[in-house]
Design an enzyme around this catalytic site. Sequence first.
Site, PDB file in Angstrom:
ATOM      1  N   CYS A  95       0.853  -1.183   0.000  1.00 27.14           N
ATOM      2  CA  CYS A  95       0.000   0.000   0.000  1.00 27.14           C
ATOM      3  C   CYS A  95       0.888   1.232   0.000  1.00 27.14           C
ATOM      4  O   CYS A  95       2.095   1.151   0.276  1.00 27.14           O
ATOM      5  CB  CYS A  95      -0.934   0.005   1.218  1.00 27.14           C
ATOM      6  SG  CYS A  95      -0.082  -0.028   2.815  1.00 27.14           S
TER       7      CYS A  95
ATOM      8  N   SER B 194      -2.878 -24.851  -7.047  1.00 23.06           N
ATOM      9  CA  SER B 194      -4.284 -25.095  -7.366  1.00 23.06           C
ATOM     10  C   SER B 194      -4.486 -25.100  -8.876  1.00 23.06           C
ATOM     11  O   SER B 194      -3.587 -24.746  -9.632  1.00 23.06           O
ATOM     12  CB  SER B 194      -5.156 -24.014  -6.705  1.00 23.06           C
ATOM     13  OG  SER B 194      -6.526 -24.321  -6.809  1.00 23.06           O
TER      14      SER B 194
END
Length: 751
Positions: free
Chosen positions: A5, A354
Amino acid sequence: MCGICGFTGELEQREDVIKKMTEVITHRGPDSDGVYMDDYIAMGFRRLSIIDLENGDQPICNEDGNLVLTYNGEIYNYQELKKELEGAGHKFSTTSDSEVLLHAFEEWGEDMFEHLRGMFAFAIYNKETKAVFLARDFFGIKPLHFTIIGDDLCYASEIKSILEHPNFTKRFNDKALDAYLSFQYVPQPMTFFKDIECLLPGHFMWFRDGVVETQRYFEPKFKPDLEMTEDEAVDQIEKVFEDSIKAHKIADVEVGCFLSSGVDSSYVSSYFEGQKTFTVGFDFGEKYNEITWAQSLSEKIGVEHHAKLISSEEFWAAVPKVQYHMDQPLADPSCIALYFVTKLASEYVKVVLSGEGADELFGGYTCYNDPRVFKWYQKIVPYFLRRGIGWVCKKLPDIKGRDYLIRAIHPLEKRYIGNAYMYDEKQKKALLKNPEIASDPSRMCRRMYTRARRYDDETKMQYLDINMWMVGDILLKADRMSMANSLELRVPFLDKEVFKVASSLPTPLRVNKYNTKYAMRKAAARHLPEEVAEKPKLGFPVPTRVWLRDEHYYHVVQDMFTSPTAEKFFNTELLLRYLDDHFDEKEDNSRKIWTIYVFLVWYQIYFGAVAPEDLKPAERPAPPEPVKEKESKPEEKAESEADKEAETEDADQPEEDLDAEGTKVFTPVKDEDLPDELPLPEKEEAPQKEEEEIPPVPVYEDIYSSSGKPTTGRRVNLEAESKPISFTDDIDPEDFFASLKDKLRENIEDE
């Protein structure tokens, strides 16, 4: 895997602000944090340590200190790039991939991306020019959001971090609600917060002198090699995927793998012999539970398998927490299942692989068969007649094949907006309190269809899904749910080199009458049992349809549909009609209902200032107290006490194959450990009939209680409700028209 950020410009208590922005995304990186500040910029960082555990902290600078980097992701070819950069004269102080990324920018600038292989979102600040460079990876695996506040930039991995900036005014974006009601997600770069955007996949951005400039550096284009044979395709897929798996397993910590009954994760797990795999399912039988499949495969390929059953109560209780972590509402119920499997995996490993992306790249969704199936119907039946048949079908009850004829009315560009299509423009106008915001969702897809205009229909669908559905749904939930549990999730199918092979496959080697992902399945069959490699696409079935026909969860949703928040946005009478029609089994409105329910939960968290834990649905009421029996005789009472003691002793015995947290663990079974034969249960004699036997009633089962205790909720016929959620109907058109004849006549007479 990390969180980043930052913001530019002057601000009171700047250090406190950047720390708050960083702390709110601690889940993305609980291992360490870091801050860089000067008189122009503040940059924050949270770290999940994966590579160079001791020296890989950020923010990090180059040799002369004029460039500062914060970065989220993994560069899988960083070792090769480091050697190349050292040869060009660059000096390294760590063995981390983040330092390689910084020197790559220093060496190649905007051309750095052709050298990179990986997933990333990063910010680089030039102290001398005061320029900020932001970039996002090729497919949008890692997120990056930004906004302009006055003349200053504010950016972050998650929106909740930007909301901590004191000069940002949080405002609801009603255009996002319109899009969400049709797509079940918000197509990027739009968000539910006015003035906050997503940096699109394959893009970089410069912020200089208060001006934003964005540019696309990668576009997933298909270039089929029409001369490619099936054997050549299978060989290329196997080779490039094995190389991708090897690259994605690089880490200084243990790497695990998700495992379901589908070919995608199974293919990945075939490279994990001796390592850990993870699966979750629901306690609703085989239709909603892939654990048995995964357990069987784990024994065959030799992996240590961990599994968890998700109860109904756990699922519903997790909805608010999941929507908080999502930042924006996502009406895909599988994101909650993904939350639980990432939580399970995080108890054992820090990194997991995945199967996301295989369907989009290799043509795996069943709906990709639509153009081939619709072709004969649209050619023979004129458009005006298709519209008439479609109008009649909309009046019919929810029967098999109805959606087929409705979808076949329009050309692809009009009917297909992605894997999910919740509400059309007419339905949104009736539903919304402000119908003026309702629009035709196909308009949002026009730009994609224009860029894909030279492709055949199957490839157009893939292109649309790669750029919209995959980014807005599949990868968003993968990032948010894994990061919510401080777990790095890697997707080896979404590799730049794998895409080169996938994009070169002729359409019939992706989708044909035999199967979807045709060539990829053939490659997987070299490593998996045939029944796994050829298993039809199912997705992650979640029993929302069944839950919404149970009294308890019906009332949970009913309360939300009559809340002040619902009154603010929707025609609640219509909402309740959708809910009642589904409960009474007149129509399957489960997906429409779930879309609204999820939005209302999310809105109360982000705009109603309600904590996620305060939005958990009330627990199911306790069953009524059993009727007290009359006092037993002393000898009967003694027998009863003895029985209770025996039950207590049995209950004290530990269950087998459970770890300390009560999670099932499956390990490969050796042939020598199996008994020669299993004992058969003794047969019980049937009691003699004293009266005439009452005809049997349909078998119902309490599918909500994992304890076996009775509940006050409505009972559901499992045989009637066992069909999992599916985005498409697989039908035989001739059989459908034969069975539809009488229903059409009856409906027309009623009209």
